[in-house]
Motif scaffolding. Sequence first.
Motif, PDB file in Angstrom:
ATOM      1  N   ARG A  63       0.886  -1.112   0.004  1.00 23.45           N
ATOM      2  CA  ARG A  63       0.010   0.125  -0.074  1.00 23.45           C
ATOM      3  C   ARG A  63       0.724   1.226  -0.240  1.00 23.45           C
ATOM      4  N   PRO A  64       1.674   1.488  -0.891  1.00 23.58           N
ATOM      5  CA  PRO A  64       2.472   2.555  -1.150  1.00 23.58           C
ATOM      6  C   PRO A  64       1.631   4.034  -1.089  1.00 23.58           C
ATOM      7  N   PHE A  65       0.374   3.865  -1.533  1.00 23.36           N
ATOM      8  CA  PHE A  65      -0.305   5.166  -1.651  1.00 23.36           C
ATOM      9  C   PHE A  65      -0.452   5.862  -0.045  1.00 23.36           C
ATOM     10  N   ALA A  66      -0.521   4.920   1.042  1.00 30.14           N
ATOM     11  CA  ALA A  66      -0.206   5.781   2.044  1.00 30.14           C
ATOM     12  C   ALA A  66       0.896   6.481   2.472  1.00 30.14           C
ATOM     13  N   ASP A  67       2.075   6.637   1.853  1.00 29.15           N
ATOM     14  CA  ASP A  67       3.164   7.399   2.115  1.00 29.15           C
ATOM     15  C   ASP A  67       2.681   8.821   1.624  1.00 29.15           C
ATOM     16  N   GLY A  68       1.954   8.975   0.337  1.00 26.94           N
ATOM     17  CA  GLY A  68       1.530  10.428   0.007  1.00 26.94           C
ATOM     18  C   GLY A  68       0.586  10.724   1.042  1.00 26.94           C
ATOM     19  N   ILE A  69      -0.384  10.110   1.643  1.00 26.77           N
ATOM     20  CA  ILE A  69      -1.481  10.791   2.545  1.00 26.77           C
ATOM     21  C   ILE A  69      -0.408  11.096   3.584  1.00 26.77           C
ATOM     22  N   TRP A  70       0.687  10.237   4.100  1.00 29.25           N
ATOM     23  CA  TRP A  70       1.214  10.698   5.323  1.00 29.25           C
ATOM     24  C   TRP A  70       1.760  12.175   5.184  1.00 29.25           C
ATOM     25  N   GLN A  71       1.920  12.630   4.135  1.00 29.81           N
ATOM     26  CA  GLN A  71       2.527  14.048   4.066  1.00 29.81           C
ATOM     27  C   GLN A  71       1.782  14.950   4.563  1.00 29.81           C
ATOM     28  N   ASN A  72       0.398  14.757   4.930  1.00 24.21           N
ATOM     29  CA  ASN A  72      -0.407  15.645   5.417  1.00 24.21           C
ATOM     30  C   ASN A  72      -0.409  15.552   6.999  1.00 24.21           C
ATOM     31  N   ILE A  73       0.430  14.588   7.502  1.00 23.90           N
ATOM     32  CA  ILE A  73       0.311  14.605   9.214  1.00 23.90           C
ATOM     33  C   ILE A  73       1.467  15.360   9.439  1.00 23.90           C
ATOM     34  N   PHE A  79      -9.660  13.360   5.048  1.00 21.02           N
ATOM     35  CA  PHE A  79      -9.515  13.362   6.697  1.00 21.02           C
ATOM     36  C   PHE A  79      -8.542  14.267   7.106  1.00 21.02           C
ATOM     37  N   TRP A  80      -7.358  13.979   6.710  1.00 24.81           N
ATOM     38  CA  TRP A  80      -6.184  14.460   7.152  1.00 24.81           C
ATOM     39  C   TRP A  80      -5.883  15.875   6.760  1.00 24.81           C
ATOM     40  N   GLY A  81      -6.353  16.079   5.749  1.00 23.27           N
ATOM     41  CA  GLY A  81      -6.430  17.498   5.277  1.00 23.27           C
ATOM     42  C   GLY A  81      -7.229  18.376   6.287  1.00 23.27           C
ATOM     43  N   ARG A  82      -8.417  17.819   6.589  1.00 20.43           N
ATOM     44  CA  ARG A  82      -9.378  18.503   7.358  1.00 20.43           C
ATOM     45  C   ARG A  82      -8.633  18.742   8.768  1.00 20.43           C
ATOM     46  N   LEU A 132     -14.363  14.125  10.209  1.00 20.61           N
ATOM     47  CA  LEU A 132     -14.679  12.930   9.238  1.00 20.61           C
ATOM     48  C   LEU A 132     -16.023  13.382   8.427  1.00 20.61           C
ATOM     49  N   LEU A 133     -17.073  14.025   8.878  1.00 27.21           N
ATOM     50  CA  LEU A 133     -18.167  14.427   8.336  1.00 27.21           C
ATOM     51  C   LEU A 133     -17.780  15.334   6.939  1.00 27.21           C
ATOM     52  N   ASN A 134     -17.008  16.234   7.218  1.00 24.49           N
ATOM     53  CA  ASN A 134     -16.510  17.144   6.121  1.00 24.49           C
ATOM     54  C   ASN A 134     -15.820  16.200   5.200  1.00 24.49           C
ATOM     55  N   ALA A 135     -15.149  15.580   5.608  1.00 24.28           N
ATOM     56  CA  ALA A 135     -14.103  14.506   4.652  1.00 24.28           C
ATOM     57  C   ALA A 135     -15.270  13.558   3.752  1.00 24.28           C
TER      58      ALA A 135
END
Length: 869
Positions: free
Chosen positions: A669-679, A817-820, A831-834
């Motif tokens: 699941r390498p896509f998670a690395d891109g998501i992680w940039q929002n942390i 979600f992580w952007g919010r 979560l609701l806005n995501a």
Amino acid sequence: MSSAGENEVDAAQFHTAIHLLDVGQDPYGDAVLCQFGNTTVLIDGGHPGSYNGQGEHVSIPDQLRELLQQEPPFTIDLVVISHAHQDHIGCIPRMVQEGDLTPRWALLIDPALGWGRVDVDSLDAPPAGQADARVLKLAAALREHLRSGATERRDLTDFMTDAVTLEDRYERMIETLKDGGTRVVRFGRDSTTALTNAFESIGFKILGPTRAHLRACARLIARSTQDAISRATDFFQVDSSTDLTTAYQRLTSSSSDDLDAASRLGAAVNLQSNVIMFDYRGRKHLFAGDMQFEDPGVPDDSLFDSVQELRRIVSEQGPYDFAKLSHHGSHNAFSEEILSEMGGTAFLGICAGERSTSHPSREALSVLKRHRDELQWARTDRNRESSFFFGTGKPAIEISRGRINDFRPNRVDEGELPAETAPATPQPLATTSRPVVGQEQRPAPAATTGADAVELTVRIPHAATRITFSGEFSLQIEPGGGGQPSAVVQSNAPSRSEQDRPSLGAGAAVGRRLADLLLVTNRQKLASNIGEGECERILSELQRSGANLFDALPGGVRDAAEAAAVVNDVLAQHPGTKGLVLLGGFDIIPSQRFDCLPPDVRARLGSNDDPDNFIVWSDDVYGKRGDDGLPVIPVSRIPDGQSADLVSNAIRTGPPPRWSGGGLRNSARPFADGIWQNIDGGTRLLVSEPTVPDGIGPQHFAVDQIYLMLHGHHNDTARFWGEAAEGEYIEAFNVANIPALNGATVFTGCCWGALTVNRTASRYSPTQPIAQKTPDSSIAMRFLSNGANAFVGCTGAHYSPDIAPYDFFGGPMHAAFWGRVRAGEAPAQALLNAKADYLLGIPHEQRGVSARAIECKILWQYTCLGLGW
């Protein structure tokens, strides 16, 4: 070969020999030769390549030549093929065609059942031209045990070629056997009475499975095979120039994160394994092919019940003098509980090829290691050909190389586990006249440092510096050299005592946050779950803190819709409410069994391979759904889990901070690395494989923001899984890896990660009892009990994007979600806005009814557990 023991004795005392044959380099593989007096039984045939051998690995015909002391053709009394996977059928068709094997009897899985032709009275082959050759080859490969992306392309090409010709070779073998005079019994179609009578002298019994069980598996195989053909057809329509090996590698990186989704077709084939035993001269021996005793891994309750019944039968027949662990010692076949059910079985064997990186599994090896003083065992991936001898004296084990009781996992990274300089002390064994391996002593335990405290010395510069410590620590500032102060940080065990709990007084920050929320429960039911005194204290403090508490939800509400009508009336009396918090489990406040699919999608989709049938648990109905179906206000739930500590800690948790982050993803699941940039403050994501629970320390997850993208399973929510090299699964994270927290936000893409009860929504009926999971049996519950502010996850199976740029299925939801959260929103609101963001983007890149169904599920199954504010 070498054997256990030192003194030579007369080999004639042994009346039974069980030889686990060397199945070569390829992963997986089973082949066992049994000699009961003068009666010979061959169970399975390794790999197709076992006919000629591989490298230093001796061919199966050559091993039989040595063991039987005869030249081919080998006259075997009984040949058994446990099920229709090529690593069990192996080289037997070649040996039959070449005239090397002439059995008197053969017990073979019926090909019509093994390849999913449910009407076993006709072959029902697909019409010529229905699918092109590449599609059929891909579909055939997908029914086998998955091969990893690390498999060499040449080996993968050979594997796929063998897979697509397997059915034809198998059926030609049956005809050749019949023509040669072998009595062929097709398991699942023919009567087995004459067969078992013929071998009554060696106590041959077929314990299962039943014909109904085999047919249920055949129906799953048929459906999954058609799905595989459809997937392969769709793939080549999009990219017709892709070669077969690349297509296979892409398709086996399944977008579903269900623990068994990628191998569900293989699981159905495994479940057709015949389970047989021999009771010869007072010794019992068990063989079960690839039967998945621990976890059937298929979305069929009847098969789950059937496997449980088969386990009962196996347990009744035990204990066994020898048992071959099924499915090469996989996590879904063997466990502590399975060993216990065998009732004192002392000798075990595992068949697997040298490159079996995840078989036997770490879980199975851990069980064997815990019982090393009681068990003797060998494994062909390390010991190659291994023999067990039974007679009037003590049993003996003989191995070709290595040592017995080798519990080291394969693919262990350097330094990951302590080196073992000697095996566990074996039980006394009789010996054979062949060369022996002396008994070795277990090494003394290595000295370890105390686990009560970990000291870390750091230098702090004079300049103004912000330092954050996550978890519970004591901090002592001491003079440092050169005018620099230093700090000694000592971790403390989390305290559950009353004096350590923060107050919920009106002036507390948590009280100010609660004033904007409406908390809903039923006081009497909550008291019944967590204790009257604890319930009274918690609810009284909530009221004193200024929270809006409605604790009189009627106990007689029949379902979520009826309960939501009451709650919506209460909400109407509190127009300024920012969020709704449900306080208690489903037995207090029912959750809704929600069909994620709009009627038009449901009608067009028809049958599907989703393990939940796109039906999930949802609490959104309590937030008064708007025109788009989303709740008007955020809804979160604090499940009680039969634990007052969980409820107290979940309510008392601090506001969700955003200073540090940590996470773990599975290797596919390498896509998670891109998501992680929002942390914010996030370190690099851990990856499994290689990460396993023992390699995770408190420092990894004693943080503010946690992201887990792993495999999950509804039957075992106390752990999540990563992936080993062969596409199999290894445990990556469990409840013991969760430290004390103070307001952390946890977001997961793990299947059923937010499932808080013992039944998935699709498998629940109102007549069934429903029980809550607890902090010991649920990662989500343990996070809340240890002080997480929110655990955001799925109540069903999750789907991940597997093709760059990963902007479909779960990817956009994670990013939203992580952007919010990064924008400063509380988890429940985020979560609701995501969800609103995600809804506007459907469909995300992928088109078609299946993709739309998956994205509808992603939208509706996400839920927020914990306070969330």
